[in-house]
Design an enzyme around this catalytic site. Structure first.
Site, PDB file in Angstrom:
ATOM      1  N   GLY A  88      45.019 -17.372  -7.296  1.00 37.89           N
ATOM      2  CA  GLY A  88      45.777 -16.499  -6.429  1.00 37.89           C
ATOM      3  C   GLY A  88      44.851 -15.745  -5.501  1.00 37.89           C
ATOM      4  O   GLY A  88      43.684 -15.547  -5.807  1.00 37.89           O
ATOM      5  N   SER A  89      45.386 -15.321  -4.351  1.00 39.12           N
ATOM      6  CA  SER A  89      44.607 -14.451  -3.477  1.00 39.12           C
ATOM      7  C   SER A  89      44.693 -13.025  -4.005  1.00 39.12           C
ATOM      8  O   SER A  89      45.443 -12.729  -4.927  1.00 39.12           O
ATOM      9  CB  SER A  89      45.141 -14.545  -2.054  1.00 39.12           C
ATOM     10  N   GLY A  90      43.888 -12.133  -3.401  1.00 36.49           N
ATOM     11  CA  GLY A  90      43.877 -10.749  -3.868  1.00 36.49           C
ATOM     12  C   GLY A  90      42.683 -10.432  -4.751  1.00 36.49           C
ATOM     13  O   GLY A  90      42.549  -9.300  -5.212  1.00 36.49           O
ATOM     14  N   HIS A  91      41.813 -11.441  -4.996  1.00 35.89           N
ATOM     15  CA  HIS A  91      40.631 -11.234  -5.837  1.00 35.89           C
ATOM     16  C   HIS A  91      39.344 -11.299  -5.033  1.00 35.89           C
ATOM     17  O   HIS A  91      38.270 -11.459  -5.593  1.00 35.89           O
ATOM     18  CB  HIS A  91      40.557 -12.305  -6.925  1.00 35.89           C
ATOM     19  N   LYS A 140      40.556 -20.482 -14.041  1.00 37.23           N
ATOM     20  CA  LYS A 140      40.687 -19.291 -14.870  1.00 37.23           C
ATOM     21  C   LYS A 140      41.905 -19.461 -15.782  1.00 37.23           C
ATOM     22  O   LYS A 140      42.920 -19.997 -15.363  1.00 37.23           O
ATOM     23  CB  LYS A 140      40.850 -18.041 -13.993  1.00 37.23           C
ATOM     24  N   HIS A 188      45.386  -9.042 -12.142  1.00 34.56           N
ATOM     25  CA  HIS A 188      46.588  -9.268 -11.345  1.00 34.56           C
ATOM     26  C   HIS A 188      47.468  -8.044 -11.277  1.00 34.56           C
ATOM     27  O   HIS A 188      48.673  -8.145 -11.102  1.00 34.56           O
ATOM     28  CB  HIS A 188      47.386 -10.448 -11.898  1.00 34.56           C
ATOM     29  N   ASP A 239      47.732 -21.211 -13.285  1.00 35.28           N
ATOM     30  CA  ASP A 239      46.525 -21.879 -12.786  1.00 35.28           C
ATOM     31  C   ASP A 239      46.257 -23.142 -13.596  1.00 35.28           C
ATOM     32  O   ASP A 239      45.968 -24.208 -13.036  1.00 35.28           O
ATOM     33  CB  ASP A 239      45.308 -20.956 -12.884  1.00 35.28           C
TER      34      ASP A 239
END
Lengths: 337, 206
Positions: free
Chosen positions: A57-60, A108, A223, A113
């Site tokens: 996911g994006s945001g990391h 991960k 998250h 995922d």
């Protein structure tokens, strides 16, 4: 809580516009496939080299796109914020970086995922005959009882693994050896995180959970999900012990061990505080008789604007330290290159 | 009963999920990562975009395409799970006449796909907690002589009960499981979206 304050245009466009910016900012190192949302190393595919792909996911950020480049990843697939990418992306990336040496997926351990990468590996093998191996990172000691959970989450060790395994792939090592090394890194790393604030997913528009002024969450993932325990806010010294003690006890790390010590910011905590935390962590390690071979301090695997930090320890030998020191040139990590 | 009815189901499901996107995301905020509503909304909007462009000759082709679209667009765990459901559901209907019995077999095949991918068991606080009672109720209704709409209505009603029963459970699969005991007291978002899909089926396949 008030409305969402973010530097965005439309919530639905956040990921694609950020990827466009990433490509524009680093044209010397990256090329970005905007349609498939894949960040490639500029000179990919590299003949004869095992391809390293990660994604999530994006945001990391900077993980994973910021770790694409010499000595780390060949490609990174970006999902929506906190949502796994889809098999089509992973398939496209896998085919694009494979030159016959095979591809390693670095995944991960999150339900989505793992499922999406599994589907991609099945499809890539059936479709193009590409040899794909996978390593799943699961270093988060906050998730204790893996029998009754989705298993431990992949967090900080993923960053260290991508660097170390990236160096090994750069040396031209074969796929199985690269995969074995990846597993060894994951097996020797443990992490624990905490949050001072929640974070706001752009599409959700409000914080994922609420924390009072005097509260913190211990045992968070990356998250914005709540942790296992809500506690009164404590001085950094005590928080450091809450993070380091369960990590030390889990492997367990023993007196005389050498480690890479990684204090990671969750996105909203200034470096000033991260270095302060590192000071506490180092003292705890000194007291436990553990040698810090190398250290890393900063925002590397983040949770949007969440304030807080995580501590990752990776037990290392001379080989892992040498691979850690090897040249790396990515937007997120760069040395000796 | 044919392609048009199943197209209506997918379109109705898309609008229902769109209307409930904020609600699903709110449920997911409590025990997950606040993306279930927006992911399902995006995925079914993509399915509708396909329906607008392509015309299908058979129900199985239609449902398989819907499944592939969900796998390609949703991401997270719900993409592979719902995508696999529709893929298997469609595959099971290949060459079959649409009857309460064949749709029942297709539902079972779809849910079998969810189990194979997600490895959940009853009581893990997942979408399976809505699917399992729904399958049983469907079979009972068909055995009692119900038509397709009646059997689906029974399934949707049982799914809603299963959904409500997830609230006190401690999650053992997916992201909510990281919360341990703290996941109790919250309704499962996946069981909720499953119930919405079945309620939509009962409305449109009657």
């Amino acid at each position: 809580m008030g409305g969402m304050k973010k530097l965005i245009n439309e919530p639905a466009d956040v990921v694609s516009e950020a990827l466009r910016g990433m490509g524009a900012a680093h044209p010397d190192r990256l090329k970005v496939d905007l349609e498939n949302r894949i960040v490639y190393r500029k000179d990919a595919p590299r003949a004869g080299k095992v391809g390293l792909i990660s994604g999530g996911g994006s945001g990391h950020e900077p993980m994973h796109g910021g770790f694409v480049g010499l000595g780390m990843l060949d490609a990174a697939c970006a999902g929506e914020v906190f949502t796994s990418p889809v098999p089509d992306q992973m398939m496209a990336a896998t085919k694009a970086v494979d030159t016959g040496a095979g591809v390693l997926h670095i995944v991960k351990n999150y339900t989505g995922d793992v499922m999406n990468f599994e589907m991609a590996a099945e499809l890539a093998a059936a479709d193009a005959g590409t040899e794909v191996l996978s390593v799943v990172t699961d270093d988060d000691v906050a998730v204790q009882d893996s029998l009754y959970t989705a298993g431990r989450r992949g967090v900080g060790v993923t960053v260290l693994l991508e660097k170390i395994v990236g160096a090994a792939a750069e040396e031209g090592r074969p796929l199985q050896e690269v995969a074995d090394l990846a597993k060894r890194v994951n097996d020797n790393g443990r992490s624990m995180g905490m949050a001072l604030t929640s974070c706001t997913v752009p599409a959700a528009g409000k914080p994922t959970f609420e924390l009072a002024e005097n509260e913190m969450e211990l045992g968070i993932g990356i998250h914005g999900e709540p942790g296992r325990q809500r506690l009164p806010l404590a001085p950094a010294k005590e928080i450091a012990a809450m993070l380091v003690d369960p990590v030390l006890g889990d492997l367990p790390y023993q007196q005389g061990d050498s480690v890479i010590a990684f204090v990671n910011g969750m996105g909203g905590t200034p470096l000033l505080e991260l270095y302060l935390m590192y000071n506490e962590v180092q003292q705890l390690l000194d007291r436990a008789g553990i040698t810090v071979a190398r250290s890393l301090v900063g925002n590397y695997i983040t949770s949007l604007e969440m304030a807080g930090c995580s501590v990752t320890l990776l037990k290392v030998d001379d080989e892992l330290v040498r691979l850690w020191d090897a040249p790396v040139n990515t937007p997120g990590l760069r040395w000796n290159a | 009963m044919g392609v048009e009815n199943f197209t209506n189901w997918l379109r109705d499901a898309a609008s229902t999920l769109h209307e409930n996107a904020a609600y699903l995301t709110e449920l997911d905020s409590a025990i997950g990562d606040a993306d279930h509503g927006s992911n399902m909304d995006r995925g079914f909007a993509a399915v509708v975009a396909v329906l607008d462009e392509v015309s299908f000759e058979s129900v199985d082709e239609l449902m398989k395409k819907a499944g592939m679209t969900l796998v390609s667009k949703v991401g997270g765990a719900s993409g592979p799970l719902y995508g696999t459901f529709f893929l298997r559901f469609g595959t099971a209907l290949a060459g079959a006449e649409i009857t309460p019995a064949t749709v029942g077999e297709a539902l079972k095949a779809g849910v079998g796909g969810i189990l194979a991918r997600g490895k959940a068991e009853l009581g893990d606080k997942t979408m399976y907690d809505a699917w399992a009672p729904a399958l049983d109720a469907y079979d009972d209704a068909v055995a009692g002589g119900a038509d397709l709409g009646g059997a689906l209505a029974a399934a949707a009603e049982a799914a809603a009960k299963g959904r409500d029963a997830t609230t006190p459970l401690v999650a053992r699969k997916g992201r909510a499981s990281y919360l341990g005991e703290r996941s109790a007291g919250h309704q499962d978002p996946g069981a909720t979206s499953t119930t919405l899909l079945l309620e939509s089926a009962a409305r449109t396949l009657a």
